[in-house]
Enzyme design. Sequence first.
Site, short mmCIF file in Angstrom:
data_model
loop_
_atom_site.label_atom_id
_atom_site.label_comp_id
_atom_site.label_asym_id
_atom_site.label_seq_id
_atom_site.Cartn_x
_atom_site.Cartn_y
_atom_site.Cartn_z
N CYS A 20 -7.83 22.04 3.81
CA CYS A 20 -7.61 20.74 4.45
C CYS A 20 -6.50 20.83 5.48
O CYS A 20 -5.41 21.31 5.18
CB CYS A 20 -7.14 19.71 3.43
SG CYS A 20 -8.20 19.53 2.04
N CYS A 34 -8.24 16.09 18.11
CA CYS A 34 -8.03 14.74 17.56
C CYS A 34 -7.05 14.02 18.47
O CYS A 34 -6.13 14.63 19.00
CB CYS A 34 -7.46 14.85 16.14
SG CYS A 34 -7.43 13.27 15.25
N CYS A 37 -1.05 13.31 13.30
CA CYS A 37 -0.40 13.32 11.99
C CYS A 37 0.45 14.59 11.92
O CYS A 37 -0.01 15.68 12.29
CB CYS A 37 -1.44 13.28 10.88
SG CYS A 37 -2.54 11.84 11.05
N CYS A 92 -0.72 17.94 10.10
CA CYS A 92 -2.10 18.40 10.29
C CYS A 92 -2.21 19.33 11.50
O CYS A 92 -1.75 18.99 12.59
CB CYS A 92 -3.01 17.18 10.48
SG CYS A 92 -4.70 17.60 10.89
N GLU A 99 -14.92 23.68 13.87
CA GLU A 99 -15.09 24.42 12.64
C GLU A 99 -15.76 23.56 11.56
O GLU A 99 -15.56 22.35 11.50
CB GLU A 99 -13.73 24.92 12.13
CG GLU A 99 -13.10 25.87 13.13
CD GLU A 99 -11.87 26.60 12.58
OE1 GLU A 99 -11.85 27.83 12.66
OE2 GLU A 99 -10.94 25.94 12.08
N CYS A 101 -17.76 20.47 4.66
CA CYS A 101 -16.76 19.68 5.36
C CYS A 101 -17.07 19.77 6.85
O CYS A 101 -16.98 20.84 7.44
CB CYS A 101 -15.38 20.23 5.03
SG CYS A 101 -14.04 19.38 5.84
N1 SAH Z 1 -9.12 12.54 10.45
C1 SAH Z 1 -9.58 12.18 9.18
C2 SAH Z 1 -10.41 13.25 8.49
C3 SAH Z 1 -9.96 14.68 8.59
S1 SAH Z 1 -8.55 15.23 7.71
C4 SAH Z 1 -8.43 11.80 8.29
O1 SAH Z 1 -7.30 12.03 8.68
O2 SAH Z 1 -8.69 11.24 7.22
C5 SAH Z 1 -9.01 15.46 6.00
C6 SAH Z 1 -7.82 15.30 5.06
O3 SAH Z 1 -6.91 16.44 5.10
C7 SAH Z 1 -6.98 14.09 5.41
O4 SAH Z 1 -6.65 13.37 4.26
C8 SAH Z 1 -5.76 14.73 6.02
O5 SAH Z 1 -4.68 13.86 5.97
C9 SAH Z 1 -5.59 15.95 5.16
N2 SAH Z 1 -4.70 16.96 5.75
C10 SAH Z 1 -4.38 17.13 7.04
N3 SAH Z 1 -3.53 18.17 7.19
C11 SAH Z 1 -3.31 18.67 5.96
C12 SAH Z 1 -2.54 19.76 5.46
N4 SAH Z 1 -1.87 20.54 6.28
N5 SAH Z 1 -2.54 20.00 4.14
C13 SAH Z 1 -3.28 19.21 3.31
N6 SAH Z 1 -4.03 18.18 3.72
C14 SAH Z 1 -4.04 17.89 5.04
FE1 SF4 Z 2 -6.50 13.71 13.14
FE2 SF4 Z 2 -5.53 15.45 11.39
FE3 SF4 Z 2 -4.55 12.96 11.46
FE4 SF4 Z 2 -7.03 13.40 10.50
S1 SF4 Z 2 -5.10 14.14 9.63
S2 SF4 Z 2 -6.39 11.79 11.96
S3 SF4 Z 2 -7.66 15.10 11.86
S4 SF4 Z 2 -4.39 14.50 13.12
#
Ligand code: SAH
Ligand code: SF4
Length: 366
Positions: free
Chosen positions: A344, A115, A119, A122, A94, A108
């Site tokens: 995000c 991934c 996290c 996420c 996406e 974006c």
């Molecule tokens: N993998 C990379 C880039 C993609 S995520 C990273 O983790 O930095 C982009 C941002 O969205 C990151 O800061 C991530 O921590 C945040 N993010 C992930 N899940 C989220 C959520 N459910 N609500 C708000 N931000 C979130």
């Molecule tokens: Fe992967 Fe989501 Fe963690 Fe970014 S925030 S490293 S996309 S699992």
Amino acid sequence: MNLTGLTRAQLQAVLADSGAVAPSMARMRAGQAWGWMHKHGVTDFAPMTNIAKEARAALAERFVLNRPEVVERQESSDGVVKWLIRFAPGIEAETVFIPDVGRSGALCVSSQVGCTLNCTFCHTGTQALVRNLTAGEIVAQVQVARDDLGEWMTDPGARRLTNIVFMGMGEPLYNLDGVADALDIISDNEGIAISRRRITVSTSGVVPRIRALGERTSAMLAISLHATNDELRDELVPLNRKYPIAELLAAIRDYPGLSNARRVTFEYVMLKGVNDSPAEARALVRLLAGIPAKINLIPFNPWPGSPYECSSGRTIETFADIVNRAGYASPIRRPRGRDILAACGQLKSESEKVRASARRAQVDVP
Ligand code: SAH
Ligand code: SF4
């Protein structure tokens, strides 16, 4: 082979080897084709009128310039547009356009399908890694957006898409080669020409690749911090167990070109009762002392089955005030596109993983 995702050097080499143009003409033809592809956004050879007709036909026999298929396009009530793009059978990711971010609007982009990291907050993290996207597939996301927004050959001042953030699906530093080549293509002055200062790469903290990112791309750096102590960060961002906060901060201090004019952005997702207390805001300020930084507070965006709640507006403002009074810009990221799961951390596709052995061969983990 699709030519639209090659760097200039690759394009020239491919043309020279192709037999479609005389080797002595490869450099010139590459420059001409480059302008058509990246300034005009053409998707076939017919419009390339400064290339002889026979040469165009020879190119068309060997190469393509077409876009990947857009499987779904959704537009949110707040103007956010999300495309689900199919790069190959079973390979979907996406891309999200967010108006009114940066100078005008930000795209974006995703760097991986799925991934490898998990996290806990996420949505993408619940999807196993399928594979890295190629540079061409990353660039294609920008091309699809520019097609849709009608932005080819527009005056730079009239553009809607002015900034790029690598904040879609995936960990960009596990695909540094693809990301670096894509940046070379997107920032090229005789093409899409989005300046490297307007391109931000966000990482969850792949410490051994941070310096290389700066050296190879000069991109702006964003760090997904989310916690101020290792115990909590180990839980939220499991990569922290490998690269703890102290090592991460040392790598950030060492990022090439870091200055007050080129600050690092720290992303901090606001999770109710987990990381959002005033004490943690003060700890954050202490942690970042001396680093030219701004702190982006991201209200947690829920997704189906997500285990957290978003902090209250009041809690987020109190947190932002503490950080702000310490001298750091602390914008609260307005949730955008939540109704279409485009905010995000909400991105995910149905693509499923291939055999582990094939995956290992494709991914590049330090
Ligand atoms: N993998 C990379 C880039 C993609 S995520 C990273 O983790 O930095 C982009 C941002 O969205 C990151 O800061 C991530 O921590 C945040 N993010 C992930 N899940 C989220 C959520 N459910 N609500 C708000 N931000 C979130
Ligand atoms: Fe992967 Fe989501 Fe963690 Fe970014 S925030 S490293 S996309 S699992």
